[in-house]
Design an enzyme around this catalytic site. Structure first.
Site, short mmCIF file in Angstrom:
data_model
loop_
_atom_site.label_atom_id
_atom_site.label_comp_id
_atom_site.label_asym_id
_atom_site.label_seq_id
_atom_site.Cartn_x
_atom_site.Cartn_y
_atom_site.Cartn_z
CB CYS B 178 -0.92 0.01 1.22
SG CYS B 178 -1.55 -1.62 1.63
CG HIS B 318 -2.01 4.43 4.86
ND1 HIS B 318 -1.85 4.33 3.50
CD2 HIS B 318 -2.13 3.15 5.31
CE1 HIS B 318 -1.87 3.04 3.15
NE2 HIS B 318 -2.04 2.32 4.23
CD GLU B 329 -2.47 7.70 8.94
OE1 GLU B 329 -3.35 6.85 8.65
OE2 GLU B 329 -2.01 8.50 8.11
CE LYS B 350 -5.58 4.34 1.36
NZ LYS B 350 -4.64 5.37 1.82
CG HIS B 355 -6.42 0.89 0.43
ND1 HIS B 355 -5.35 1.41 -0.29
CD2 HIS B 355 -5.86 0.33 1.54
CE1 HIS B 355 -4.22 1.15 0.34
NE2 HIS B 355 -4.51 0.51 1.45
CG PHE B 414 -0.73 -5.48 4.28
CD1 PHE B 414 -1.02 -6.19 5.44
CD2 PHE B 414 -1.78 -4.99 3.52
CE1 PHE B 414 -2.33 -6.37 5.84
CE2 PHE B 414 -3.09 -5.18 3.91
CZ PHE B 414 -3.37 -5.87 5.07
#
Lengths: 439, 425
Positions: B178, B318, B329, B350, B355, B414
Site C-alpha cells: 500500500c 493513509h 496513525e 479513501k 483503497h 502491509f
C-alpha cells in the site's frame, strides 16, 4: 556517487551451486554447472525439464528460533532471501537483532533494506487443496461455493506469502532494520537496481548500512509454463548431460534454463567499515539504470538499453571503459538476447571490449531471474577481493554476433574496476561499478 | 548539488473519475465511488462490493491505443493517467526534450491471475491430493496465454509507459504494498534531485478487484464487510470502521527538475520538498502498535524538507479504515506533532475513492497539490461516531476552506514499509 564512499562488507549467496558465495565461486573456478534434471517435481510434461535447483534447502537453520515457525508463510523466494541475509550479515561481522540475547552492533534506525523480487509463483498444490473444496455436483469449480466458504481452506495469511515486499519485510523484522526499506520488481534487473538504490541510502547519509540484492525461484510449474511454453526462452533439447545446456555467448547457445537463488550484500559507509576493521570486498563506486521502449514487445529479444545503464554507472563512478578490468554480464543463453547484450557491452565499452574479460554466471546455475543480480554482483566483488577472473561456464567459442572476450579459464589478474549489469524481459536494465579498495 | 524537484503534470483514473478535474470535483462534492463488484460474481464472498473504475475506455485517453492491445487491467489505467499527466505538463509539445533524460519510477501492482483458466487447470489435474504436473502442463499449454501471463509482471506497466513516451532514462518499479506509489514518488524525486534524470514519470497503478485479490484480503479480515450499507462502508477514523474498501486505478505525476521546468516555461503545480522512509521491522501481520515506524517516516520527511511540524497545514492520511491503521496513525501523528496534533487538519480520501493499494499514495499526493492550488481541504466522509483513540481533526464530512501552503502525505504498507512526502506551493 554521493557524499560518502560505500563499501561492500558482506556477501550472502544461495544458488544451485550451494549455500554461500564460496560454493558459487568454486564452481566458477572449476567450470562446473549445477544444472540437472529437475527433481523438485515431475517436470517431464514440459518441453524443458532441466534446471538449477537448490538441493535440500530450508530457511529454518538461517532464522532465530523464535521466528522459525514463520517459514510456513514464506514462499521459496522469501526463504532464499532469509538465508542470504543471514549469510551476508554474518560475513560482514554485523550483529543484528537475529542474534537473540545480543546487542545489535549497528543503530537499527540507520540500517536500510532494498531487496528485489519477482512475481512469486503460486503453489499449485496449496491452491488445489482449497479449490477442490468448492466443486459443484459435476466436479467443476464453483465461484459461489468458493466465496461461501471454500476460501476458508486457505491459511488466513495466504496473501502475505505472495507479496514481493515480504522478502524485505521478513528481513527487516528478523534483523531489526528500521531504516529505509524498498522492494524493486523489474525482473532480472531487480538485483542491480536494488543494490544501486541501497548504495545511495548510504552515500547520501540516509543510512549507515543496508542489506540489498534480490532472490527468486521460478523453478516450479508456473515458471516453466511462463518462461518455456509461453515465452519460448528455455532450451528444449541438448546434450545428455543437462550441465552443458546453458551456454551464454557460446556458439551452441540455444536458450536458457531456469535456476533458483539469490544474493544479498551488506553495503556500509566505507569510513564505518574501516573504523571497525571490517573486511572490505570492494567499494560500490557507481550505479546506473535505463530502459528500452522496445521492451513492450516481449516476443522480441531486448537488452533494456543496458549500454546506457553501464555508461551511467561508469559516469557515477567517475571511470571510463579504459578503467574496467572485468565485466560480469547477464548472459541468458537465449541467442538473440546474447547478441543484443554483446552489442550493448561493445557500445558501452568501445574498443576496450576487445580487452576486458567477460564472465556470465548463468552457465553454472541457470537463469535466476530477479534473483540473478545479487549473485552476479557478489561474483564481481569476490573477483576483486581475490584478484582472480573466474571462468564463464559453458563457453568454448563465440557465437556469431557475440564478439566479447569471454573468460575460458580462471586466472589471476589485476582487477581495479569491475562492472556488472543485467536486463529483463520488459526492457529495464541496471548496472553497478565496483572498485578495489586500496586501504 | 541538490536540485529542486517540481510537479508539472498530473493524471488519474480511479473510481471517482477518469481524470484529475472530475476526481477533484467528486471529492469536493463528498461523493463515494462504491458499488457491488461487477468484474466477477462476488455474491457469496464475505465482501461483495468495491470501488471499481466504471466505463473506462482507453481509446479516449490514448491516441494509439492499439499499440497497447495486450495491456493488463491496471496498465490500462496507468496509460490513461500518464497520458493526462504528460499532456498537462506540456512536454508533449516540447521539442527540446532529451528522452534519454526522462525516467520512469512507478509503484505498480502485480496483475491478476488468469482466474478461470488457472483454477480449472488445477482442478482438472488434481489427483491423489496433489496436482499431476504432467497433466497440468498439457492443460495449461492449451488454456493459458502468453500475454495474459506476461502482463502480470509489475514491470510491464513501466514497459508500456516507456513505449508510449519513447524514453530511455532510469526505469524502476517498486512494489511495497500500500506504500508503493508514495515510495516511487519519493525515490523518483531523489533521482531528479541528484541529477540522474531531468523528468520522471512517476506514480502507481493497481487493481486487486479479482477473485483471488478479494479472497486474500478477506482471509486477512482487512476488508469492510458492510454489504448492507455499501455507500457508507468506508469510514476512516470513525469508531464503527470495520476495514477498508478495495479500490482500483492509477495516478501519475510528472516530476521535473525546477530549472528544466523553468527553462521551458512550464507551469509549476507544486514542489516536492521532503521524503521519508522507514520500516516498522515489527510483524508482517501487524503495525507496530506504538506507531514508531510511521513516526520515523514523518520525521525523516520533515528533516529532509527542513520544515517543522508547525509548518504543516494538512496531512493526507493513509487512513484505510481498519481499526488498527487509523489508531496507530493517530498515535504516530501525536508523537511527531505533539500539542500541534490537535490543530493540524487530517483527512482520508479513501473514504471516497476507496483503497487503491499500490496506486493509493500517488492519488493522495494529487489531492494535496490540488488542496494547495484551490486552498481547500478534502474531507473524510462517513464520519459519524468519534473514536476516543482517534481524536484529531479529520475534516469530517465536508471540504474546508483553509490556508494551505505545505502538505504531508503518508502511506504505510502491509509488512511495515512506511513512506511520507511533503509538498509545497
Amino acid at each position: 556517487m554521493g557524499e560518502r564512499a560505500v563499501a561492500i562488507t558482506g556477501l550472502g549467496v544461495v544458488s544451485p551451486a550451494g549455500i554461500g558465495v564460496d560454493a558459487l565461486w568454486e564452481m566458477l573456478l572449476s567450470g562446473g554447472s549445477a544444472v540437472r534434471r529437475i527433481g523438485l517435481f515431475d517436470a517431464s510434461g514440459f518441453p524443458c525439464s532441466v534446471g538449477g535447483q537448490i538441493e535440500g534447502f530450508s530457511a529454518r537453520s538461517f532464522l532465530p528460533k523464535s521466528y522459525r515457525k514463520a517459514v510456513k508463510v514464506m514462499m521459496r523466494d522469501i526463504e532464499i532471501a532469509m538465508a542470504a541475509a543471514d549469510l551476508a550479515f554474518r560475513d560482514a561481522g554485523i550483529v543484528t537483532r537475529a542474534a537473540e540475547g545480543e546487542r545489535m552492533s549497528i543503530d537499527a534506525t540507520r540500517l536500510g533494506c532494498n531487496i528485489g523480487a519477482g512475481l512469486i509463483s503460486p503453489d499449485l498444490d496449496e491452491m488445489g487443496v482449497a479449490l477442490t473444496t468448492a466443486l459443484d455436483e459435476e466436479g467443476r469449480f464453483s465461484l459461489a461455493r468458493w466465496g461461501a466458504g471454500g476460501m476458508n481452506n486457505l491459511t488466513p495469511l495466504w496473501l502475505l506469502k505472495y507479496l514481493p515486499n515480504m522478502l524485505s519485510c521478513h528481513v527487516t523484522i528478523v534483523h531489526g532494520a528500521e531504516g529505509p526499506s524498498n522492494c524493486i520488481t523489474c525482473g532480472d534487473a531487480s538485483g542491480h537496481l536494488s543494490i544501486g538504490e541501497a548504495a545511495r541510502y548510504v552515500a547520501e547519509n540516509r543510512a549507515d548500512a543496508a542489506i540489498a540484492g534480490s532472490a527468486e525461484s521460478k523453478l516450479n510449474p508456473m515458471g516453466l509454463l511462463r518462461q518455456g511454453l509461453l515465452l519460448d526462452r528455455l532450451r528444449t533439447a541438448g546434450p545428455d548431460d543437462p550441465a552443458a545446456w546453458c551456454r551464454p555467448f557460446d556458439a551452441d547457445h540455444a536458450g536458457t534454463v531456469i535456476g533458483e537463488g539469490g544474493g544479498l550484500v551488506v553495503l556500509e559507509a566505507l569510513d564505518r567499515a574501516a573504523g571497525r576493521g571490517a573486511k572490505v570486498y570492494a567499494e560500490l563506486a557507481g550505479a546506473g539504470a535505463a530502459c528500452d521502449p522496445g521492451g513492450i514487445d516481449v516476443t522480441k529479444a531486448n537488452a533494456g538499453s543496458i549500454d546506457l545503464a553501464v555508461r551511467r554507472a561508469m559516469d557515477s563512478a567517475g571511470v571510463g571503459p579504459e578503467d574496467i578490468d572485468l565485466v560480469v554480464a547477464h548472459g541468458t543463453g537465449v541467442p538473440e538476447e546474447d547478441r543484443r547484450e554483446a552489442a550493448a557491452w561493445r557500445a558501452a565499452l568501445g574498443a576496450a571490449a576487445d580487452r576486458v574479460p567477460v564472465v556470465a554466471v548463468t552457465g553454472a546455475v541457470g537463469s535466476l531471474y530477479a534473483g540473478a543480480g545479487g549473485p552476479e554482483l557478489a561474483v564481481a566483488a569476490k573477483a576483486i577481493r581475490e584478484q582472480v577472473i573466474p571462468r564463464s561456464v559453458n563457453f568454448a567459442r563465440p557465437a556469431d554476433g557475440c564478439e566479447l572476450n569471454v573468460s575460458t579459464k580462471a586466472r589471476a589478474a589485476s582487477i581495479r574496476h569491475a562492472v556488472t549489469g543485467a536486463f529483463t524481459v520488459g526492457g529495464q536494465s541496471g548496472a553497478c561499478v565496483l572498485r578495489r579498495c586500496e586501504t | 548539488m541538490r536540485r529542486r524537484v517540481v510537479i508539472t503534470g498530473m493524471g488519474t483514473v480511479n473510481p471517482l473519475g477518469h481524470d484529475v478535474p472530475g476526481t477533484w470535483k467528486a471529492m469536493l462534492a463528498c461523493r463515494g465511488g462504491f458499488g457491488p463488484i461487477r468484474q466477477f460474481d462476488a455474491a457469496t464472498f464475505p465482501t461483495t462490493f468495491a470501488a471499481e473504475v466504471r466505463d473506462y475506455d482507453l481509446a479516449r485517453h490514448v491516441a494509439d491505443a492499439d499499440r497497447h492491445r495486450h495491456a493488463g487491467h491496471q496498465c490500462r489505467f496507468a496509460l490513461g493517467a500518464a497520458c493526462e499527466a504528460w499532456r498537462h505538463s506540456g512536454l508533449e509539445d516540447f521539442a527540446g526534450l532529451d528522452r534519454s533524460r526522462v525516467g520512469i519510477y512507478l509503484g505498480s501492482g502485480e496483475g491478476s491471475l488468469d482466474f478461470w483458466n488457472f483454477t480449472s487447470t488445477i482442478v482438472d489435474s488434481w489427483a491423489g491430493g496433489k496436482v499431476d504436473t504432467v497433466r497440468w502442463a498439457a492443460l495449461a499449454r492449451r488454456r493459458m496465454s502468453l500475454w495474459r501471463e506476461v502482463e502480470q509482471e509489475s514491470n510491464m506497466v513501466v514497459a508500456h509507459l516507456a513505449a508510449q513516451f519513447g524514453v530511455r532514462g532510469p526505469a524502476f518499479n517498486v512494489l511495497t504494498a500500500c506504500a508503493a506509489s508514495t515510495q516511487a514518488l519519493g525515490e523518483a524525486a531523489l533521482q531528479v534531485r541528484r541529477g540522474d534524470a531531468d523528468v520522471i514519470i512517476s506514480g502507481g497503478a493497481h487493481s486487486m478487484i479479482h477473485p483471488y485479490g478479494v479472497t486474500g484480503f478477506n482471509r486477512l479480515t482487512a476488508l469492510s464487510v458492510r454489504n448492507d450499507s455499501i455507500d457508507t462502508a468506508s469510514r476512516p477514523f470513525d469508531l464503527t470502521r470495520d476495514g477498508f474498501v478495495l479500490g482500483e486505478g492509477a495516478s501519475v505525476l510528472i516530476l521535473e527538475a525546477r530549472e528544466h521546468a523553468l527553462a521551458r516555461g512550464a507551469s509549476i503545480l507544486a514542489e516536492i520538498i521532503g521524503y521519508g522512509a522507514s520500516a516498522d521491522a515489527f510483524r508482517i501481520t501487524d503495525q507496530d502498535p506504538d506507531g514508531a515506524g510511521a513516526a520515523a517516516s514523518m520525521r525523516a520527511a520533515l528533516a529532509d524538507a527542513g520544515v517543522a511540524p508547525g509548518d504543516i497545514d494538512y496531512i493526507s492520511a493513509h487512513g484505510t479504515g481498519t481499526q488498527q491503521n487509523d489508531q496507530v496513525e493517530t498515535k504516530a501523528v501525536k508523537t511527531v506533532f505533539g500539542e500541534l496534533a490537535a490543530k493540524v487538519p487530517i483527512s482520508s480520501v479513501k473514504s471516497m475513492v476507496g483503497h487503491l493499494i499500490a496506486a493509493a499514495g500517488a492519488t493522495e499526493l494529487i489531492t494535496c497539490v490540488l488542496a494547495i492550488r484551490d486552498q481547500v481541504l478534502p474531507p473524510t466522509i462517513h464520519y459519524a461516531t468519534p473514536d476516543p483513540d482517534c481524536d484529531l481533526d479529520y475534516i469530517p464530512n465536508a471540504p474546508r476552506k483553509a490556508k494551505v501552503e505545505v502538505c504531508m502525505s503518508n502511506s504505510f504498507g502491509f509488512g511495515g514499509q512506511n513512506n511520507t512526502l511533503i509538498v509545497t506551493r
